[in-house]
Design an enzyme around this catalytic site. Structure first.
Site: not given
Lengths: 264, 265
Positions: B18, B20, B40, B66, B93, B158, B162, B193
């Protein structure tokens, strides 16, 4: 009449067997804090615990663990609680670096460094910050590095792991500031510890080092003022770290590559 | 990308079912590349592969995995090798976000995020980079975020992951520049997304200003010029990144606290 204390308050220090972690143990003990020390080398921990408990009349307990192992952090948390301790201060000092090209570094070594510098630090922070917020009291010191402020060729994973620690810790600092919990990201520069022997460190570009004891003094002061992060390094390294974000990323990365490629 | 400097081998894309990742699959297929898609959801992968093969006449294979399992990168590498593929392009990704205060987050989920966003990404890079360097060609795209450039309260971990991906990718980019291998840290702003849903952000509040198509097109352009990193974001999203260069970190961390909406905060 003395009331029975159910829990003993401790400062939990990882990477306590040497370097900055050991200095934290020493200075916290000197300030009258009980300690719970963690590292892999049981003999060193035992010696240090014995020395500090008798010298400063505090309680010093320890557990030898490899924090890079998944499951070890939960195990540590449960063991500490099981022994009747309450963690008022968590010092995530366990970590190491390697130097050399990423493509030439054994995968297992890079992953071990990540598991210790990142996974263990994050998980221990997660295990303790919730209870600290609930008590509206507590502190967490996460050790990053002056290497957190820009990409470092030849230390790609190490520098990046510290960038995570810095930004994660600052985000967390802002989140829990008004909940009574203090978070500090300590960014040492080149410090006189065993780091260099493990990392087979490239030439220190500025040539100066700071003593671990001074790094820790700076950290404890900054924590008391809840400054969020502090750079504890010789002046030139501190300047470079503070201004690194002004340098374009590509230039910073290319400069470090040129600087360290002589090490090959 | 021109035909001349097209890397040999398949394009391995993680998180390809799904968002990007799926768009990367589509665009690479359109440009004539064979694909190896990882995610997955096996049924989704199967459907995507079938469609892309029919549409573009390329070969598209898939492996369900996974990537939040610590053993998954090595297992994936072994399976890819068993199937006889050479990976010419690696697109890391797979990843997700977790919005809200770290102290009140589910620690298990947070550690899974670290595994996928960090450990798996680094390990896959470690496994595939040496071969690329040896062959003197190869591309690696690591998906970071505009959240990489500063601390972000309520997305603290998060954003940290990054920042790691960005700095790591730039360092490796510098190391391999002379070898013919290209590395790109792709930094999209909030993209249309499922990210916000997974992260627990109220959907109407998430500023979805960028489309996966824009993100992927921008990525491939930057990769072709070996720019090291690229930001694909709306002007508003860029503002935060620009502010990070002039405002003190502590101030940014505190300001972002008010910016990130969370469900049931």
């Amino acid at each position: 009449m003395m009331s029975e204390k159910k829990l003993t308050t401790v400062a939990l220090v990882t990477g306590a067997s040497s370097g900055i972690g050991e200095q934290f143990a020493r200075q916290l003990a000197a300030q009258g804090n009980n300690l719970f020390l963690v590292a892999r080398r049981a003999d060193r921990l035992q010696e240090l615990a014995a020395e500090l408990s008798s010298k400063h009349n505090i309680q010093a307990d320890y557990l030898a663990l490899d924090l890079a192992e998944a499951g070890s952090r939960q195990r540590l948390h449960d063991e500490v609680a099981g022994r009747g301790y309450q963690v008022a201060l968590l010092v995530n000092s366990a970590g190491f670096g390697t130097t050399g090209r990423f493509s030439q570094t054994p995968v297992a070594r890079s992953m071990q460094m990540l598991r210790l510098n990142v996974d263990a630090l994050v998980e221990l922070t997660g295990l303790y910050v919730a209870e600290m917020v609930e008590r509206s009291a507590g502190g967490i010191i996460n050790i990053a590095s002056t290497g957190a402020f820009q990409p470092i060729a030849q230390m790609a994973v190490y520098g990046a792991s510290k960038a995570l620690v810095l930004n994660f810790s600052l985000g967390l600092w802002a989140e829990v500031k008004d909940k009574g919990v203090q978070v500090l990201c300590l960014c040492p520069g080149y410090t006189n510890t065993e780091f260099a022997s493990v990392a087979s460190e490239p030439n220190n570009p500025t040539g100066s080092t700071m003593e671990a004891s001074e790094v820790v003094q700076i950290a404890l002061k900054a924590l008391a003022k809840n400054e969020g992060y502090v750079i504890a390094a010789p002046g030139d390294q501190k300047f470079l770290a503070s201004t690194a974000h002004l340098l374009p990323l590509r230039l910073a990365a290319s400069l470090t590559e040129r600087m360290f490629s002589g090490h090959e | 990308m021109t035909e001349d400097n097209k890397p040999q081998g398949v394009v391995l894309i993680t998180g390809a079912s799904s968002g990007i990742g799926k768009e990367f699959a589509r665009l690479y297929a359109k440009r004539g590349f064979d694909l190896l898609l990882v995610a997955r959801r096996e049924e989704r992968l199967q459907a995507i592969c079938q469609r892309l093969q029919e549409y573009y006449g390329i070969k598209a294979d898939y492996i369900a995995s996974d990537l939040s399992e610590p053993a998954s990168p090595q297992q994936l590498y072994d399976e890819v090798q068993r199937r006889g593929y050479t990976v010419g392009t690696l697109i890391n990704n797979a990843g997700f976000g977790l919005a809200g205060g770290f102290a009140s987050s589910e620690l298990e989920q947070a550690m899974q995020m670290v595994q996928v966003n960090v450990d798996t990404l680094i390990e896959l890079t470690a496994l595939y980079l040496p071969g690329m360097v040896q062959r003197g060609s190869g591309d690696i795209i690591n998906v970071a975020s505009t959240a990489a450039f500063q601390p972000v309260a309520n997305l603290a971990l998060y954003a940290g992951t990054k920042a790691l991906v960005l700095n790591f990718s730039m360092a490796v980019w510098a190391e391999v520049k002379e070898s013919g291998v290209r590395v790109l840290a792709l930094c999209p702003g909030a993209t249309a997304t499922a990210w916000a849903d997974v992260a627990g952000m109220p959907t109407q509040a998430a500023n979805r200003a960028v489309s996966p198509k824009q993100v992927v097109r921008g990525a491939l352009k930057a990769l072709a010029r070996n720019k090291g990193y690229v930001v694909i974001a709306s002007p508003e999203q860029r503002l935060l990144k620009w502010a990070a260069t002039i405002a003190p970190r502590r101030l940014i961390a505190q300001l972002t606290k008010r910016m990130i909406p969370t469900e049931g905060a």
